[in-house]
Scaffold this motif. Sequence first.
Motif, PDB file in Angstrom:
ATOM      1  N   ILE A  86       0.790  -1.220  -0.003  1.00 45.06           N
ATOM      2  CA  ILE A  86       0.074   0.059   0.080  1.00 45.06           C
ATOM      3  C   ILE A  86       0.896   1.172   0.081  1.00 45.06           C
ATOM      4  CG2 ILE A  86      -1.749  -1.218   1.277  1.00 45.06           C
ATOM      5  CD1 ILE A  86      -1.098   0.746   3.731  1.00 45.06           C
ATOM      6  N   SER A  87       2.155   1.097  -0.027  1.00 44.07           N
ATOM      7  CA  SER A  87       3.027   2.203  -0.189  1.00 44.07           C
ATOM      8  C   SER A  87       2.797   3.143  -1.188  1.00 44.07           C
ATOM      9  CB  SER A  87       4.435   1.863   0.314  1.00 44.07           C
ATOM     10  OG  SER A  87       4.765   1.165   1.574  1.00 44.07           O
ATOM     11  N   GLY A  88       2.412   2.603  -2.246  1.00 43.61           N
ATOM     12  CA  GLY A  88       2.194   3.572  -3.581  1.00 43.61           C
ATOM     13  C   GLY A  88       0.993   4.554  -3.291  1.00 43.61           C
ATOM     14  N   SER A  89      -0.023   4.054  -2.176  1.00 44.78           N
ATOM     15  CA  SER A  89      -1.259   5.157  -1.870  1.00 44.78           C
ATOM     16  C   SER A  89      -0.773   6.229  -1.338  1.00 44.78           C
ATOM     17  CB  SER A  89      -2.174   4.211  -0.957  1.00 44.78           C
ATOM     18  OG  SER A  89      -3.270   5.012  -0.649  1.00 44.78           O
ATOM     19  N   THR A  90      -1.122   7.262  -2.032  1.00 43.60           N
ATOM     20  CA  THR A  90      -1.041   8.793  -1.611  1.00 43.60           C
ATOM     21  C   THR A  90      -2.183   9.459  -0.626  1.00 43.60           C
ATOM     22  OG1 THR A  90      -1.781   9.840  -3.420  1.00 43.60           O
ATOM     23  CG2 THR A  90       0.476   9.113  -3.574  1.00 43.60           C
ATOM     24  N   THR A  91      -3.038   8.510  -0.289  1.00 41.69           N
ATOM     25  CA  THR A  91      -4.372   9.394   0.324  1.00 41.69           C
ATOM     26  C   THR A  91      -3.770   9.793   1.676  1.00 41.69           C
ATOM     27  OG1 THR A  91      -5.927   7.743  -0.656  1.00 41.69           O
ATOM     28  CG2 THR A  91      -6.741   9.071   1.088  1.00 41.69           C
ATOM     29  N   GLU A  92      -3.125   9.016   2.497  1.00 45.49           N
ATOM     30  CA  GLU A  92      -2.679   9.565   3.890  1.00 45.49           C
ATOM     31  C   GLU A  92      -1.797  10.916   3.939  1.00 45.49           C
ATOM     32  OE1 GLU A  92      -1.161   7.758   8.109  1.00 45.49           O
ATOM     33  OE2 GLU A  92      -0.959   6.425   6.216  1.00 45.49           O
ATOM     34  N   LEU A  93      -1.017  10.674   2.860  1.00 43.53           N
ATOM     35  CA  LEU A  93       0.007  11.776   2.992  1.00 43.53           C
ATOM     36  C   LEU A  93      -0.931  13.046   2.214  1.00 43.53           C
ATOM     37  CD1 LEU A  93       2.814  12.426   3.486  1.00 43.53           C
ATOM     38  CD2 LEU A  93       3.238  11.540   0.862  1.00 43.53           C
ATOM     39  N   ARG A  94      -1.576  12.937   1.305  1.00 43.41           N
ATOM     40  CA  ARG A  94      -2.445  14.013   0.772  1.00 43.41           C
ATOM     41  C   ARG A  94      -3.165  14.802   1.985  1.00 43.41           C
ATOM     42  NH1 ARG A  94      -5.844  11.408  -3.194  1.00 43.41           N
ATOM     43  NH2 ARG A  94      -7.269  13.311  -3.014  1.00 43.41           N
ATOM     44  N   ILE A  95      -4.004  13.644   2.697  1.00 44.79           N
ATOM     45  CA  ILE A  95      -4.740  14.452   3.658  1.00 44.79           C
ATOM     46  C   ILE A  95      -3.765  15.055   4.954  1.00 44.79           C
ATOM     47  CG2 ILE A  95      -6.173  13.658   5.556  1.00 44.79           C
ATOM     48  CD1 ILE A  95      -7.534  11.774   3.740  1.00 44.79           C
ATOM     49  N   LEU A  96      -2.700  14.393   5.143  1.00 48.34           N
ATOM     50  CA  LEU A  96      -1.933  14.987   6.330  1.00 48.34           C
ATOM     51  C   LEU A  96      -1.586  16.607   5.664  1.00 48.34           C
ATOM     52  CD1 LEU A  96      -0.064  11.942   7.552  1.00 48.34           C
ATOM     53  CD2 LEU A  96      -1.570  13.327   8.851  1.00 48.34           C
ATOM     54  N   ARG A  97      -1.066  16.419   4.351  1.00 52.99           N
ATOM     55  CA  ARG A  97      -0.481  17.601   3.817  1.00 52.99           C
ATOM     56  C   ARG A  97      -1.577  18.753   3.738  1.00 52.99           C
ATOM     57  NH1 ARG A  97       2.787  15.106  -1.395  1.00 52.99           N
ATOM     58  NH2 ARG A  97       4.811  15.024  -0.719  1.00 52.99           N
ATOM     59  N   HIS A  98      -2.810  18.269   3.353  1.00 54.60           N
ATOM     60  CA  HIS A  98      -3.917  19.245   3.304  1.00 54.60           C
ATOM     61  C   HIS A  98      -4.154  19.795   4.627  1.00 54.60           C
ATOM     62  CE1 HIS A  98      -7.795  20.871   1.715  1.00 54.60           C
ATOM     63  NE2 HIS A  98      -8.663  20.587   2.741  1.00 54.60           N
ATOM     64  N   ILE A  99      -4.271  19.093   5.852  1.00 54.09           N
ATOM     65  CA  ILE A  99      -4.500  19.577   6.898  1.00 54.09           C
ATOM     66  C   ILE A  99      -3.480  20.708   7.295  1.00 54.09           C
ATOM     67  CG2 ILE A  99      -4.354  19.299   9.478  1.00 54.09           C
ATOM     68  CD1 ILE A  99      -5.682  16.386   8.748  1.00 54.09           C
ATOM     69  N   THR A 100      -2.163  20.251   7.228  1.00 54.60           N
ATOM     70  CA  THR A 100      -0.832  21.399   7.214  1.00 54.60           C
ATOM     71  C   THR A 100      -0.948  22.672   6.671  1.00 54.60           C
ATOM     72  OG1 THR A 100       0.441  19.361   7.649  1.00 54.60           O
ATOM     73  CG2 THR A 100       1.472  21.569   7.505  1.00 54.60           C
ATOM     74  N   GLU A 101      -1.419  22.570   5.325  1.00 54.53           N
ATOM     75  CA  GLU A 101      -1.687  23.616   4.626  1.00 54.53           C
ATOM     76  C   GLU A 101      -2.831  24.528   5.138  1.00 54.53           C
ATOM     77  OE1 GLU A 101      -2.069  21.982   0.409  1.00 54.53           O
ATOM     78  OE2 GLU A 101      -0.140  21.384   0.376  1.00 54.53           O
ATOM     79  N   VAL A 102      -4.004  23.961   5.298  1.00 52.98           N
ATOM     80  CA  VAL A 102      -5.439  24.705   5.541  1.00 52.98           C
ATOM     81  C   VAL A 102      -5.547  25.276   7.000  1.00 52.98           C
ATOM     82  CG1 VAL A 102      -6.471  23.730   3.606  1.00 52.98           C
ATOM     83  CG2 VAL A 102      -6.629  22.527   6.052  1.00 52.98           C
ATOM     84  N   ALA A 103      -4.873  24.425   7.966  1.00 57.09           N
ATOM     85  CA  ALA A 103      -5.063  24.728   9.299  1.00 57.09           C
ATOM     86  C   ALA A 103      -3.993  24.184  10.274  1.00 57.09           C
ATOM     87  CB  ALA A 103      -6.412  24.017   9.873  1.00 57.09           C
ATOM     88  N   PRO A 104      -2.748  24.627   9.877  1.00 57.93           N
ATOM     89  CA  PRO A 104      -1.741  23.752  10.860  1.00 57.93           C
ATOM     90  C   PRO A 104      -1.742  23.881  12.174  1.00 57.93           C
ATOM     91  CG  PRO A 104      -0.884  26.200   9.736  1.00 57.93           C
ATOM     92  CD  PRO A 104      -2.241  25.918   9.209  1.00 57.93           C
ATOM     93  N   ALA A 105      -2.168  25.180  12.921  1.00 54.85           N
ATOM     94  CA  ALA A 105      -2.350  25.156  14.286  1.00 54.85           C
ATOM     95  C   ALA A 105      -3.293  24.351  14.895  1.00 54.85           C
ATOM     96  CB  ALA A 105      -2.673  26.758  14.810  1.00 54.85           C
ATOM     97  N   GLU A 106      -4.631  24.327  14.128  1.00 52.13           N
ATOM     98  CA  GLU A 106      -5.632  23.329  14.662  1.00 52.13           C
ATOM     99  C   GLU A 106      -5.321  21.950  14.382  1.00 52.13           C
ATOM    100  OE1 GLU A 106     -10.081  24.512  14.712  1.00 52.13           O
ATOM    101  OE2 GLU A 106      -9.296  25.233  12.766  1.00 52.13           O
ATOM    102  N   GLY A 107      -4.746  21.596  13.228  1.00 55.13           N
ATOM    103  CA  GLY A 107      -4.330  20.463  12.882  1.00 55.13           C
ATOM    104  C   GLY A 107      -3.307  19.676  13.833  1.00 55.13           C
ATOM    105  N   ALA A 108      -2.296  20.585  14.480  1.00 54.03           N
ATOM    106  CA  ALA A 108      -1.416  20.219  15.371  1.00 54.03           C
ATOM    107  C   ALA A 108      -2.000  19.993  16.681  1.00 54.03           C
ATOM    108  CB  ALA A 108      -0.322  21.157  15.668  1.00 54.03           C
TER     109      ALA A 108
END
Length: 439
Positions: A86-108
């Motif tokens: 499943i290492s080719g799947s990018t969903t988890e990484l895309r979601i974590l990146r999205h959280i960091t981009e849109v709401a870094p403080a709340e995400g943390a």
Amino acid sequence: MSISPPLTPPSRALVDDEWRFEPITLPCEWVEDYRPGGYHPVVLGNIFNNGQYRVIRKLGEGSYSTVWLAHDLNGYVALKILVSEISGSTTELRILRHITEVAPAEGARYITGLLDKFEHYGPNGAHRCLVFEPMGPSVNTMVEELPQFNPRRQGMKIRYPLRMAKSILKQSLQALAFLHENGIAHGDFQPGNILFTLDDINSTPEDVLRQEEDVQAESISPPVQRLDGKEDKWAPRYLCVAQPLVPFTYYAEGFKVKLSDMGGAYFFTDPPTKPVTPLGLRAPELILTGAVDNTLDIWSFGCLVFELITGQPLFCIPGSDFEDDDHLLSLTDRLGALPDELFKHWKTSSLYFTSERKLFNCQLGGVAPGEEPLMVEQTSMEELFDQAGPDLDEEEARKVKALIRWILQYDPAKRPSPAEILSDPWFCEIDVESESAKV
């Protein structure tokens, strides 16, 4: 005479006669899953990402990854190594990146923070490695470690004190609300994916945290051995028993928890065909029609309210050939009859119900020839709740049972949103921001 090297194992789940190893009885990942497409073999002291991360302790494992405490120049990190298939799947990484981009403080604040990522190549393929802030044990396991339950006494009910249960529920609900407001479903919302934060672990010396390579103490397994006696290049020399960071976890007044493992998460606009929600937490429409939407998290949360307050799951469904029937019978028992729209999708309902939808049999798989139908006493969610004897008075118990009923509605459109549940009076009674509980 030279011994021929072993054949490369298949890159799929193995059947019984393909097993390669002597069984290992310790609580570890399954050794047969060290194969192409499977886990990367890790032993204590291994180095990753060109010497940046050195593994010193195993924190846990799941179906799709192993998680390790590692040391780098800046302190300690949690290293999650995904199975290669499943290492080719990018969903988890895309979601974590999205959280960091849109709401870094709340995400943390609500989600375990992603610090780094890299690829690692091993005998079982290419593995995506995600580096997170280190966290303590899950809500699933921390309850066992609370000092009031050690040592164990006969008849002791192992469950969180009400103050802790309410705070865990409210904090995890706030995290769900944050995700849903950003168009993300967690997809695997369960006590095993809610983690306690740590005390200041970076001030702890490495030798205090390092896991010992000690077979006698059962911190590692005996050597991994093939049945044919050959050397195996796909598995590690030994397996490690997970040692969550219990002694370094903060669980006193004002403790914090975060949601972890976004491996089953998805954007509302792109739901998966097969969510990874655990059996007992699956909503009825998922079981019967495969429907996936953002209310699956809500259903799981409703089940979690029952579980954390009573100390027992609302639906305990062991895996079997009849697990769906088992679950659906439990649903009708605890919550009442399924609506026609759902019931019509239950292909094996005639094994349990008459044509008038009267229950006549609870024997999974139907009544064997010559046998009498099995009937068991039906117990509603409210009755089960009261039987568990939770630590609250009658008025608060009534509020909690009403809350669970409000959440666990068969019609997904009628289920409340996380924000609506947060506005319920019962949740307003606890203020996790000021670190005080009014219970």
